[in-house]
Design a protein around this motif. Structure first.
Motif, PDB file in Angstrom:
ATOM      1  N   ALA A  73       5.677 -15.202  -7.033  1.00 22.67           N
ATOM      2  CA  ALA A  73       7.047 -15.413  -7.514  1.00 22.67           C
ATOM      3  C   ALA A  73       7.187 -15.049  -8.985  1.00 22.67           C
ATOM      4  CB  ALA A  73       7.441 -16.877  -7.302  1.00 22.67           C
ATOM      5  N   SER A  74       6.047 -14.977  -9.705  1.00 25.49           N
ATOM      6  CA  SER A  74       6.126 -14.779 -11.153  1.00 25.49           C
ATOM      7  C   SER A  74       5.891 -13.334 -11.577  1.00 25.49           C
ATOM      8  CB  SER A  74       5.093 -15.673 -11.856  1.00 25.49           C
ATOM      9  OG  SER A  74       3.782 -15.182 -11.639  1.00 25.49           O
ATOM     10  N   VAL A  75       5.534 -12.468 -10.634  1.00 33.05           N
ATOM     11  CA  VAL A  75       5.277 -11.070 -11.010  1.00 33.05           C
ATOM     12  C   VAL A  75       6.468 -10.202 -10.610  1.00 33.05           C
ATOM     13  CG1 VAL A  75       2.776 -11.258 -10.938  1.00 33.05           C
ATOM     14  CG2 VAL A  75       4.006 -10.585  -8.858  1.00 33.05           C
ATOM     15  N   ASP A  76       6.466  -8.974 -11.131  1.00 27.34           N
ATOM     16  CA  ASP A  76       7.566  -8.068 -10.829  1.00 27.34           C
ATOM     17  C   ASP A  76       7.513  -7.635  -9.356  1.00 27.34           C
ATOM     18  OD1 ASP A  76       6.192  -4.941 -11.368  1.00 27.34           O
ATOM     19  OD2 ASP A  76       5.134  -6.789 -11.799  1.00 27.34           O
ATOM     20  N   ALA A  77       8.611  -7.087  -8.897  1.00 25.11           N
ATOM     21  CA  ALA A  77       8.741  -6.738  -7.480  1.00 25.11           C
ATOM     22  C   ALA A  77       7.682  -5.729  -7.033  1.00 25.11           C
ATOM     23  CB  ALA A  77      10.141  -6.175  -7.220  1.00 25.11           C
ATOM     24  N   GLU A  78       7.335  -4.774  -7.906  1.00 25.30           N
ATOM     25  CA  GLU A  78       6.345  -3.751  -7.511  1.00 25.30           C
ATOM     26  C   GLU A  78       4.983  -4.388  -7.248  1.00 25.30           C
ATOM     27  OE1 GLU A  78       8.192  -3.417 -10.251  1.00 25.30           O
ATOM     28  OE2 GLU A  78       9.446  -1.670  -9.859  1.00 25.30           O
ATOM     29  N   THR A  79       4.592  -5.312  -8.117  1.00 25.68           N
ATOM     30  CA  THR A  79       3.286  -5.941  -7.947  1.00 25.68           C
ATOM     31  C   THR A  79       3.280  -6.800  -6.688  1.00 25.68           C
ATOM     32  OG1 THR A  79       3.020  -5.933 -10.337  1.00 25.68           O
ATOM     33  CG2 THR A  79       1.547  -7.357  -9.103  1.00 25.68           C
ATOM     34  N   ALA A  80       4.351  -7.533  -6.475  1.00 28.40           N
ATOM     35  CA  ALA A  80       4.437  -8.379  -5.287  1.00 28.40           C
ATOM     36  C   ALA A  80       4.386  -7.509  -4.025  1.00 28.40           C
ATOM     37  CB  ALA A  80       5.716  -9.208  -5.321  1.00 28.40           C
ATOM     38  N   GLU A  81       5.084  -6.383  -4.069  1.00 25.98           N
ATOM     39  CA  GLU A  81       5.104  -5.461  -2.934  1.00 25.98           C
ATOM     40  C   GLU A  81       3.702  -4.902  -2.669  1.00 25.98           C
ATOM     41  OE1 GLU A  81       7.141  -4.556  -0.656  1.00 25.98           O
ATOM     42  OE2 GLU A  81       5.984  -2.830   0.084  1.00 25.98           O
ATOM     43  N   MET A  82       3.008  -4.565  -3.781  1.00 27.37           N
ATOM     44  CA  MET A  82       1.657  -4.019  -3.670  1.00 27.37           C
ATOM     45  C   MET A  82       0.728  -4.994  -2.948  1.00 27.37           C
ATOM     46  SD  MET A  82      -0.556  -2.671  -6.924  1.00 27.37           S
ATOM     47  CE  MET A  82      -1.315  -4.246  -7.328  1.00 27.37           C
ATOM     48  N   MET A  83       0.952  -6.309  -3.164  1.00 25.81           N
ATOM     49  CA  MET A  83       0.079  -7.319  -2.573  1.00 25.81           C
ATOM     50  C   MET A  83       0.610  -7.837  -1.227  1.00 25.81           C
ATOM     51  SD  MET A  83      -2.520  -7.383  -4.454  1.00 25.81           S
ATOM     52  CE  MET A  83      -3.442  -8.865  -3.994  1.00 25.81           C
ATOM     53  N   SER A  84       1.573  -7.148  -0.642  1.00 25.98           N
ATOM     54  CA  SER A  84       2.136  -7.640   0.619  1.00 25.98           C
ATOM     55  C   SER A  84       1.411  -6.994   1.796  1.00 25.98           C
ATOM     56  CB  SER A  84       3.628  -7.336   0.672  1.00 25.98           C
ATOM     57  OG  SER A  84       3.807  -5.940   0.693  1.00 25.98           O
ATOM     58  N   PHE A  85       0.138  -7.325   1.912  1.00 22.92           N
ATOM     59  CA  PHE A  85      -0.711  -6.675   2.921  1.00 22.92           C
ATOM     60  C   PHE A  85      -0.746  -7.422   4.251  1.00 22.92           C
ATOM     61  CE2 PHE A  85      -3.265  -9.167  -0.130  1.00 22.92           C
ATOM     62  CZ  PHE A  85      -3.633 -10.213   0.698  1.00 22.92           C
ATOM     63  N   MET A  86      -0.047  -8.537   4.337  1.00 24.30           N
ATOM     64  CA  MET A  86      -0.197  -9.379   5.531  1.00 24.30           C
ATOM     65  C   MET A  86       0.104  -8.619   6.820  1.00 24.30           C
ATOM     66  SD  MET A  86      -1.342 -12.140   4.328  1.00 24.30           S
ATOM     67  CE  MET A  86      -1.293 -13.364   5.636  1.00 24.30           C
ATOM     68  N   THR A  87       1.116  -7.776   6.758  1.00 31.02           N
ATOM     69  CA  THR A  87       1.524  -7.086   7.975  1.00 31.02           C
ATOM     70  C   THR A  87       1.251  -5.583   7.896  1.00 31.02           C
ATOM     71  OG1 THR A  87       3.747  -6.951   7.048  1.00 31.02           O
ATOM     72  CG2 THR A  87       3.309  -8.778   8.557  1.00 31.02           C
ATOM     73  N   ASP A  88       0.407  -5.171   6.940  1.00 32.90           N
ATOM     74  CA  ASP A  88       0.067  -3.759   6.799  1.00 32.90           C
ATOM     75  C   ASP A  88      -1.149  -3.457   7.681  1.00 32.90           C
ATOM     76  OD1 ASP A  88      -0.876  -1.288   6.092  1.00 32.90           O
ATOM     77  OD2 ASP A  88      -1.003  -1.699   3.931  1.00 32.90           O
ATOM     78  N   PRO A  89      -0.963  -2.687   8.761  1.00 36.85           N
ATOM     79  CA  PRO A  89      -2.086  -2.476   9.679  1.00 36.85           C
ATOM     80  C   PRO A  89      -3.215  -1.637   9.074  1.00 36.85           C
ATOM     81  CG  PRO A  89      -0.190  -1.140  10.329  1.00 36.85           C
ATOM     82  CD  PRO A  89       0.261  -2.011   9.183  1.00 36.85           C
ATOM     83  N   THR A  90      -2.956  -0.939   7.970  1.00 38.10           N
ATOM     84  CA  THR A  90      -4.022  -0.130   7.366  1.00 38.10           C
ATOM     85  C   THR A  90      -4.882  -0.950   6.398  1.00 38.10           C
ATOM     86  OG1 THR A  90      -2.729   0.613   5.446  1.00 38.10           O
ATOM     87  CG2 THR A  90      -2.517   1.905   7.484  1.00 38.10           C
TER      88      THR A  90
END
Ligand code: FES
Ligand SMILES: [Fe+2]
Lengths: 174, 432
Positions: free
Chosen positions: B224-241
């Motif tokens: 919640a405290s980082v910018d949107a790009e960083t949060a997006e970068m760490m959104s691997f939960m549903t990334d099949p790769t």
């Protein structure tokens, strides 16, 4: 004009100097807000250009090029207060209860604009049957406003006695 | 092999029976006798990480640290050889060095002033005549550990018979090479270390660095405290790769941001994050071209993976996480910040950015570490209950397959890395 004592040990802290008294009152107000975990009000005690630092190197005077435990400007303080209050951070939700004393004040410098003090802080944090001791020297610089309510912290540096050793991870602020 | 743990048998089972393919016994976190065995069978038998080469920049440099519970000194001698020695005087046992790091000509014991060289040789004894005909000075060097390194990572072992470090690392070497690419054209160096402790077993931490599953839960506050790009970068939960591989010998790698696994592989299509515009401008003012700037800036977050080495170090995105077992329910951890090592006018602005990012997440007051630590504290406390109930490490077991390289592989949120570590634990704990 700034009246800077020449020698720390011999510098007398004048509790009759209203500028010094105001600075100490602000410092005690800050300590009480932190123990009460009233972080929004705590944040308001800082000047926009103020910094709040917990260095790893106890002797550090500049913090840009070294790793610190905390090195907060206004933006990071705002994020930190959000973290401590919004309820997502499990360490903050279940934070230790703290009681701290700030005393042993030594005057570093005083003027009509600014008071710099060095103090000792002893904090006990209790959580789940454990008491952790956090002791440190603290440098404060207080900018005096038009009234005591406008006095602001421009610098607080908490120099833990065990700053470069392993300390517990904390859900509160020093 | 036992197929289930019961309240009647849980304290009778040998350690090797406490690890099953999909679960381990909670007793492994709480039993002091198991901890004692781990110190001798794991920490004194295998390769344990002790230093990064940048911590020993020249002849005379030293670092004091631990291998398991044993205090050691790592030194670089005048010829550039690295030594790891037990930090204990051969006379009556005093510790030789209580400084964390520095530069010396040798070590002199504070008690009776026996003095030792950087290679551990006993060089001088005051009033030596009383030892004539009693002992031979040459036999009283400091106790040495075997020391080998790969890619700047220095490891030591008490085990004279251990295989070479490179064999122990195996396929990990490729990932170490990739990790070091975050220097962005420069070697990497240690730029600072956070130290903290938690009241819990070391394996709880070992599991954590390969635990993708906890990230969006425990680190929601950081997200919640980082910018949107960083949060997006760490959104691997549903990334099949986003995959975790078991690399053998207890090691594993968890790729949270697969497009940053190999930082040298850059087709230029990924825009640099706008929050680094200021840094890029600073580097441009130093005369760096766009390609060199891109290399440094794109690597500011480190690599896109956590490389977990059994038993004590993880090369985690942009830093090292080093664990030191203190007792069955206490562990000390270092989070070692890293950055490029080069001309100050170029690397200093990069490293200031890296230091601030490291402070944001890591350390005893970071936005990430205290929440991890709270989770681990809860595991240690909870694991006191119902000792027959297992700790489950079965997530993703049914979808685990071999990768083209032959590595057992599953999603980054699966517990493949923990199973790899516990399999190694089981093997080492069954060895006589
Ligand atoms: S214990 Fe070291 S010289 Fe005696
Ligand atoms: Fe975590």
């Amino acid at each position: 004009m700034t009246e800077a004592p020449t020698n720390t040990a011999s510098s007398m802290l004048s509790l009759t100097d209203p500028r010094v008294v105001r600075a100490i009152e602000l410092i005690w107000r800050e300590a009480a807000l932190l123990d009460a975990k009233e972080y929004e009000d705590w944040q308001a005690l800082y000047a926009e250009d103020g910094i709040y630092v917990i260095p790893i190197d106890r002797a550090a005077e500049s913090f840009d090029d070294v790793l610190n435990m905390v090195y907060d400007d206004a933006r990071m303080r705002q994020l930190r207060v959000a973290r401590m209050t919004e309820g997502y951070a499990i360490a903050a939700v279940d934070a230790a209860t703290t009681v701290r004393n700030v005393s042993r004040f030594v005057l570093a410098s005083v003027s009509d604009q600014e008071v710099a003090l060095k103090a000792g802080q002893i904090l006990v944090a209790y959580k789940r049957g454990r008491h952790d001791l956090w002791a440190g020297d603290v440098d404060y610089v207080v900018r005096l406003g038009a009234t005591p309510y406008e006095d602001r912290l421009v610098r607080k540096v908490v120099r833990l006695i065990d700053a470069d050793d392993a300390v517990p991870a904390a859900g509160f602020l020093l | 092999m036992a197929t289930e743990f019961t309240a009647e048998t849980i304290y009778d089972l040998p350690p090797s029976d406490l690890v099953l393919p999909d679960r381990v016994a909670g007793r492994m976190y709480t039993d002091p006798a198991i901890f004692e065995l781990e110190m001798t069978k794991i920490f004194e038998r295998t390769w344990v990480w002790v230093a990064h080469e940048s911590e020993l920049p020249r002849g005379g440099s030293f670092k004091s640290t631990f291998v398991g519970r044993q205090p050691v000194i790592v030194t670089k001698d005048r010829k550039g050889n690295i030594h790891t020695m037990v930090n204990r005087c051969r006379h009556r046992g005093a510790s030789l060095c209580e400084k964390r790091s520095g530069h010396v000509n040798g070590f002199t014991c504070p008690y009776h002033a026996w003095s030792y060289g950087l290679d551990g040789q006993l060089r001088g004894i005051p009033y030596p005549d009383a030892y004539e005909g009693v002992m031979d000075k040459s036999a009283l060097s400091l106790k040495k550990l075997r020391t080998e390194s790969y890619g700047g990572m220095i490891f030591a072992t008490f085990n004279e018979d251990a295989g070479p470090l490179e064999d122990f690392l195996g396929d990990v070497r490729l990932w170490i090479d990739r990790f070091m690419a975050q220097g962005g054209g420069y070697p990497i160096k240690v730029i600072g270390t956070h130290r903290f402790k938690f009241k819990g077993n070391w394996k709880i931490q070992l599991e954590n660095t390969t635990d993708g599953y906890h990230f969006p839960i425990v680190h929601r506050s950081w997200m919640a405290s980082v910018d949107a790009e960083t949060a997006e970068m760490m959104s691997f939960m549903t990334d099949p790769t986003a995959l975790t591989h078991d690399l053998g010998n207890g090691h594993s790698v968890m790729q949270m941001v697969p497009e940053h696994s190999d930082l040298n592989d850059d087709d230029g299509s990924e825009p640099l994050q706008p929050r680094f515009d200021g840094l890029a401008a600073e580097l441009k003012a130093q005369g760096l071209n766009d390609a060199a700037i891109r290399k440094l800036v794109r690597a500011v977050h480190g690599t896109g993976f956590n490389l977990n080495l059994f038993p004590n170090v993880s090369m985690s995105s942009s830093f090292f996480r080093v664990l030191r077992p203190v007792s069955v329910d206490e562990t000390h951890i270092e989070h070692v910040a890293l950055g490029p090592d080069g001309p100050a006018e170029i690397v200093d602005p990069v490293n200031r950015t890296r230091l601030r990012a490291h402070e944001h997440f890591q350390g005893p007051f970071g936005f990430g570490t205290p929440d991890d630590s709270e989770g681990w504290d809860r595991v240690q406390r909870g694991a006191q209950g119902a000792p027959e109930m297992p700790i489950m490490v079965n997530r993703g077991l049914a979808r685990e397959k071999a990768s083209p390289e032959g590595w057992p592989t599953s999603h980054v949120t699966d517990e493949t890395g923990m199973r790899a570590a516990y399999d190694q634990w089981k093997q080492m704990m069954s060895d006589d």
